[in-house]
Design an enzyme around this catalytic site. Structure first.
Site, PDB file in Angstrom:
ATOM      1  CE1 TYR A  86      -2.919   3.090   0.631  1.00 29.41           C
ATOM      2  CE2 TYR A  86      -2.338   2.799   3.133  1.00 29.41           C
ATOM      3  CZ  TYR A  86      -3.229   3.536   2.154  1.00 29.41           C
ATOM      4  OH  TYR A  86      -3.945   4.562   2.239  1.00 29.41           O
ATOM      5  CE1 TYR A  88       4.509  -2.802  12.219  1.00 28.78           C
ATOM      6  CE2 TYR A  88       2.811  -1.444  13.312  1.00 28.78           C
ATOM      7  CZ  TYR A  88       3.762  -1.766  12.294  1.00 28.78           C
ATOM      8  OH  TYR A  88       3.791  -0.624  11.287  1.00 28.78           O
TER       9      TYR A  88
END
Ligand code: UDP
Length: 321
Positions: free
Chosen positions: A10, A139
Site C-alpha cells: 500500500y 509489532y
C-alpha cells in the site's frame, strides 16, 4: 538507482508512483500482501523475498544501487499480539539480512518505515521524536528493535539512514489507480467504506470505554501521498549528504476518534453506518497523535490532506474498485 523493498504494498506503491518521476527504481516484493498491478511498468520488478540472502545478492551484484527504501513488513497490531513469531521473523530477522547484504555491497543509505506503535502508551498529547519509546505490542517492538540496530550499524559501519515513524496511513492516489487493498482488510477507513458500499454488513468498533472524549480510540490519519512525498524528501537529504542519521514522525498533528472517522465517512458518502461496539482490540493504545514539527523544520515537509480529503480520496478509489 533506488531499491524499494515491499514496493507493491500500500505505502510502497504510492512511493513508487512518485519516485519513478525522478529516478530509476527497482521493486523487490514477494507479493505476499502486495499487488503486482500496483507498480508501474517503468519500475523494474523482481519477485523475491527480503529474507532470502541469495535473492538479495542477485540484485545487489547486478545493479548499482544508491539507496534502499524498506517497506516490506508485517504491520497488524492485533495479529502481532497473537503471532509474535511472524513479526520478529519478518520484521527483524529479514531486515537484518537486508542490512547485512547492503553492507557487503557497500550500499550505505537507507530509509526505514517505522511506526507510531514504537511509542506505546503516550505520556504527551503530541508525540515528538524525543518521546519515550515503550511499545505495547510485538509489532511496535519489532520496529523499535530495527531502529536500535540501525543506530549500531551507523556507528560501526557508517550507515546513513532516516527512520520515518508513520501514524495512520490512509487515502488513495489521486488517479484512483491505486489505493488501500488488503486481504483480509483490517484497517478502519477501508472497512467503514466497504460497509457503506454494502460489502460488509456492519462496522465493529473496538472499545468505547477508553479514556477519551467519546470512549473510542484516537488516531492521527495521514494521506499516503503525503507519506510518499516525505520519503522522497528524506531520500534526497541522504543522497545529497544534508542528513546522515535522523528519525521523523509523520502525522497531521490532529487526532480523530473512531466515532468521528465513521461520522466523516457518513457525511462524505451520504450513507448511514450500522455500528456495533465490541471489546477492545489487544495492543491498542487509546491515543496516538504526532508532532511532525521536526520534519517540517528540517525538510520543509507538511501534510497537504486533512481527514475529509483523505476519506474523499479513499472513497473515489473504493467506489471504482
Ligand atoms: N478499529 C475499529 N474497528 C475496526 C478496525 C479498527 O474500531 O474494524 C480501530 C482500532 O482499534 C484503532 C483505529 O480503529 O483504534 C485504527 O485502527 P487501524 O487498524 O486502522 O490502524 P492501526 O491504528 O492499528 O495502525
Amino acid at each position: 538507482m533506488i531499491l524499494v523493498v515491499g514496493g507493491c504494498g500500500y505505502i510502497g506503491s504510492h512511493l513508487v508512483k512518485e519516485l519513478i518521476k525522478e529516478t530509476e527504481v527497482i521493486v523487490l516484493d514477494n507479493l505476499s500482501t502486495g499487488h503486482r498491478w500496483a507498480v508501474d511498468d517503468e519500475a523494474i520488478f523482481i519477485k523475491g523475498d527480503l529474507g532470502e540472502r541469495k535473492d538479495l545478492e542477485n540484485i545487489f551484484s547486478k545493479y548499482q544501487i544508491d539507496a534502499v527504501m524498506h517497506f516490506a513488513a508485517s504491520s497488524l497490531v492485533g495479529e502481532s499480539v497473537v503471532n509474535p513469531s511472524k513479526y520478529y521473523q519478518n520484521n527483524v530477522v529479514s531486515t537484518l539480512t537486508l542490512l547485512d547484504v547492503m553492507m557487503k555491497y557497500n550500499v550505505k543509505k537507507f530509509i526505514f518505515s517505522s511506526t507510531a506503535a514504537v511509542y506505546g502508551l503516550p505520556e504527551e498529547s503530541l508525540l515528538t521524536e524525543k518521546s519515550n519509546t515503550k511499545p505495547i505490542n510485538p509489532y511496535g517492538k519489532s520496529k523499535l528493535m530495527i531502529e536500535k540496530i540501525l543506530e549500531d550499524y551507523s556507528n560501526a559501519y557508517d550507515l546513513n539512514y532516516i527512520t520515518l515513524r508513520y501514524f495512520n496511513a490512509a487515502g488513495a492516489h489521486k488517479s484512483s489507480l491505486i489505493g488501500e487493498d488488503h486481504n483480509p482488510e483490517t484497517h478502519l477507513i477501508p472497512l467503514i467504506l466497504n460497509h457503506l458500499l454494502g460489502k460488509i454488513d456492519k462496522i465493529s468498533v473496538f472499545g468505547n470505554d477508553y479514556n477519551t472524549e467519546d470512549g473510542t480510540c484516537i488516531r492521527d490519519y495521514i494521506h499516503v501521498t503525503d507519506l510518499a512525498r516525505a520519503h522522497i524528501l528524506a531520500l534526497n537529504a541522504l543522497l545529497n549528504g544534508k542528513k546522515k542519521v535522523e528519525t521523523y514522525n509523520l502525522g497531521n498533528g490532529k487526532g480523530y476518534s473512531v466515532n468521528e472517522v465513521i461520522k466523516t465517512c457518513e457525511v462524505i458518502t451520504g450513507n448511514k453506518a450500522v455500528v456495533e461496539y465490541v471489546n477492545r482490540r489487544p495492543g491498542d493504545p487509546a491515543y496516538l497523535v504526532a508532532s511532525s514539527e521536526k520534519i517540517n523544520f528540517d525538510l520543509d515537509w507538511k501534510a497537504n490532506y486533512n481527514l475529509k480529503e483523505i476519506i474523499e480520496s479513499a472513497w473515489s478509489w473504493h467506489k471504482k474498485r
